[in-house]
Design a protein around this motif. Structure first.
Motif, PDB file in Angstrom:
ATOM      1  N   GLN A   1       0.824  -1.215   0.000  1.00  0.00           N
ATOM      2  CA  GLN A   1       0.000   0.000   0.000  1.00  0.00           C
ATOM      3  C   GLN A   1       0.855   1.260   0.000  1.00  0.00           C
ATOM      4  O   GLN A   1       0.386   2.354   0.324  1.00  0.00           O
ATOM      5  CB  GLN A   1      -1.016  -0.016   1.154  1.00  0.00           C
ATOM      6  CG  GLN A   1      -0.422  -0.094   2.543  1.00  0.00           C
ATOM      7  CD  GLN A   1      -1.511  -0.207   3.611  1.00  0.00           C
ATOM      8  OE1 GLN A   1      -2.518  -0.890   3.443  1.00  0.00           O
ATOM      9  NE2 GLN A   1      -1.340   0.477   4.730  1.00  0.00           N
TER      10      GLN A   1
ATOM     11  N   GLY B   1      -7.470 -10.394   4.727  1.00  0.00           N
ATOM     12  CA  GLY B   1      -7.853  -8.994   4.951  1.00  0.00           C
ATOM     13  C   GLY B   1      -7.081  -8.289   6.047  1.00  0.00           C
ATOM     14  O   GLY B   1      -7.437  -7.180   6.431  1.00  0.00           O
ATOM     15  N   LEU B   2      -6.004  -8.894   6.538  1.00  0.00           N
ATOM     16  CA  LEU B   2      -5.226  -8.253   7.598  1.00  0.00           C
ATOM     17  C   LEU B   2      -4.445  -7.063   7.039  1.00  0.00           C
ATOM     18  O   LEU B   2      -3.896  -7.128   5.934  1.00  0.00           O
ATOM     19  CB  LEU B   2      -4.240  -9.238   8.233  1.00  0.00           C
ATOM     20  CG  LEU B   2      -4.777 -10.075   9.386  1.00  0.00           C
ATOM     21  CD1 LEU B   2      -5.797 -11.095   8.913  1.00  0.00           C
ATOM     22  CD2 LEU B   2      -3.637 -10.784  10.114  1.00  0.00           C
ATOM     23  N   PHE B   3      -4.397  -6.003   7.812  1.00  0.00           N
ATOM     24  CA  PHE B   3      -3.691  -4.793   7.387  1.00  0.00           C
ATOM     25  C   PHE B   3      -2.860  -4.207   8.518  1.00  0.00           C
ATOM     26  O   PHE B   3      -2.259  -3.142   8.378  1.00  0.00           O
ATOM     27  CB  PHE B   3      -4.701  -3.742   6.900  1.00  0.00           C
ATOM     28  CG  PHE B   3      -5.755  -3.435   7.931  1.00  0.00           C
ATOM     29  CD1 PHE B   3      -5.552  -2.408   8.848  1.00  0.00           C
ATOM     30  CD2 PHE B   3      -6.903  -4.214   8.046  1.00  0.00           C
ATOM     31  CE1 PHE B   3      -6.498  -2.146   9.835  1.00  0.00           C
ATOM     32  CE2 PHE B   3      -7.855  -3.949   9.033  1.00  0.00           C
ATOM     33  CZ  PHE B   3      -7.648  -2.915   9.916  1.00  0.00           C
TER      34      PHE B   3
ATOM     35  N   TRP C   1      -9.188  -6.425  14.824  1.00  0.00           N
ATOM     36  CA  TRP C   1      -7.884  -5.761  14.734  1.00  0.00           C
ATOM     37  C   TRP C   1      -7.587  -4.974  15.998  1.00  0.00           C
ATOM     38  O   TRP C   1      -8.421  -4.181  16.449  1.00  0.00           O
ATOM     39  CB  TRP C   1      -7.868  -4.810  13.536  1.00  0.00           C
ATOM     40  CG  TRP C   1      -6.647  -3.940  13.479  1.00  0.00           C
ATOM     41  CD1 TRP C   1      -5.339  -4.343  13.474  1.00  0.00           C
ATOM     42  CD2 TRP C   1      -6.607  -2.501  13.426  1.00  0.00           C
ATOM     43  NE1 TRP C   1      -4.502  -3.257  13.410  1.00  0.00           N
ATOM     44  CE2 TRP C   1      -5.255  -2.118  13.387  1.00  0.00           C
ATOM     45  CE3 TRP C   1      -7.586  -1.510  13.407  1.00  0.00           C
ATOM     46  CZ2 TRP C   1      -4.846  -0.776  13.323  1.00  0.00           C
ATOM     47  CZ3 TRP C   1      -7.194  -0.181  13.343  1.00  0.00           C
ATOM     48  CH2 TRP C   1      -5.838   0.179  13.294  1.00  0.00           C
TER      49      TRP C   1
END
Lengths: 197, 197
Positions: free
Chosen positions: B48, B167-169, B182
């Motif tokens: 990102q 979907g971990l960020f 999270w």
């Protein structure tokens, strides 16, 4: 001296909705008063190179936020709809908040705007929606002209500069003196800290 | 079926330290077992457009995080020192975690690494430090050679890809089935969710 907490909120902010709906009751329970401090995140995000909400810029973060909001609002029995467009433009709502002098009416107006946006899915940039929020706070719609008052415009710019100077980088944020707490998850700690002073 | 929660952590992550030190006790209390899942945030951040920790890229956010960590560790009676450099390189520690088969030793090793980093201010990229962590988990230092095992290297790459696919960020993250939570602030909700399944 009255114990108090500054509640810094941005009308577009999902997590600010959570705090706006509970801060007064939670603070009052501990003998703490709330200072309602609207500001704009846009200029603060722009200063760090973001031209949009981080929840739009970073899709995984955004996807998670919507699910997290669903869970948290369900836990708290709060209605929740996803605003369209997101983020909403809260400029006029923020100016109106600064134009309202009575603290009780200010609080009622802020909650009415958040409810219009996140419970009813209305567009808070729409003056008819804002007129309804003013009305539900016991205020006349002619206050809408204050959104074009140069002194009010300047006051909102000053709010945002103060927020930046105090180290704010997101919303909701809470200040107890110069001590910063970020996020609805820190609201209880912030109020406890204010109560202990 | 055993109720379980997946704990996804990055060794460089400050808030992962908070969760690592309490997850096993908190989960066990609710009859939930913990699956320790190391991964690397670097490739996820890089995808990102970030070439560093967001706490370094965004100074206001970083300044706040250090203060927040000071407050939270003080509340919990945990020692806390600021690692230098920050973020630490947790590559070898993550590979070693994957190489340890016994779940109890794996948990003990993870906690030992976080303590070395955030309680004692040691550099967790240093093999002597890692040897000490292995020893405190009842493991021999010759396991260090596993950091160069191609299968272990591949397993860590696969972990990080799985994290991204789920979907971990950020870290810490918790998965209960496909439901993502999270942040250390959501650990209790995540465990409760696992306990109810």
């Amino acid at each position: 001296m009255q114990r108090s907490i500054q509640f810094w909120f941005e009308f577009a902010s999902t997590y600010s909705y959570l705090s706006a709906m509970r801060i007064e009751e939670a603070a009052t329970r501990q003998g703490v008063s709330v200072e309602w401090q609207p500001f704009l995140l846009g200029p603060i995000f722009a200063a760090q190179g973001w031209d949009n909400s981080p929840f739009n810029l970073y899709p995984a973060k955004g996807l998670y936020m919507w699910r997290d909001m669903e869970r948290l609002t369900a836990q708290r029995g709060l209605p929740f709809v996803r605003p369209d467009p997101f983020p909403q433009n809260g400029l006029k709502a923020a100016r109106l908040t600064l134009a309202i002098e009575d603290q009780g009416q200010k609080a009622a107006f802020v909650r009415a705007v958040y409810s219009a946006e996140f419970a009813q899915g209305q567009n808070i940039a729409d003056e008819a929606v804002l007129a309804g929020c003013l009305s539900s706070a016991g205020l006349a719609a002619d206050l809408l002209s204050q959104t074009q008052n140069p002194a009010i415009k300047a006051a909102l710019i000053a709010q945002t500069k103060t927020a930046q100077a105090k180290g704010l980088f997101g919303a909701p944020s809470f200040l107890v003196g110069d001590e910063l707490f970020w996020g609805d998850d820190r609201l209880d700690d912030a109020i406890s800290s204010a109560a202990e002073i």
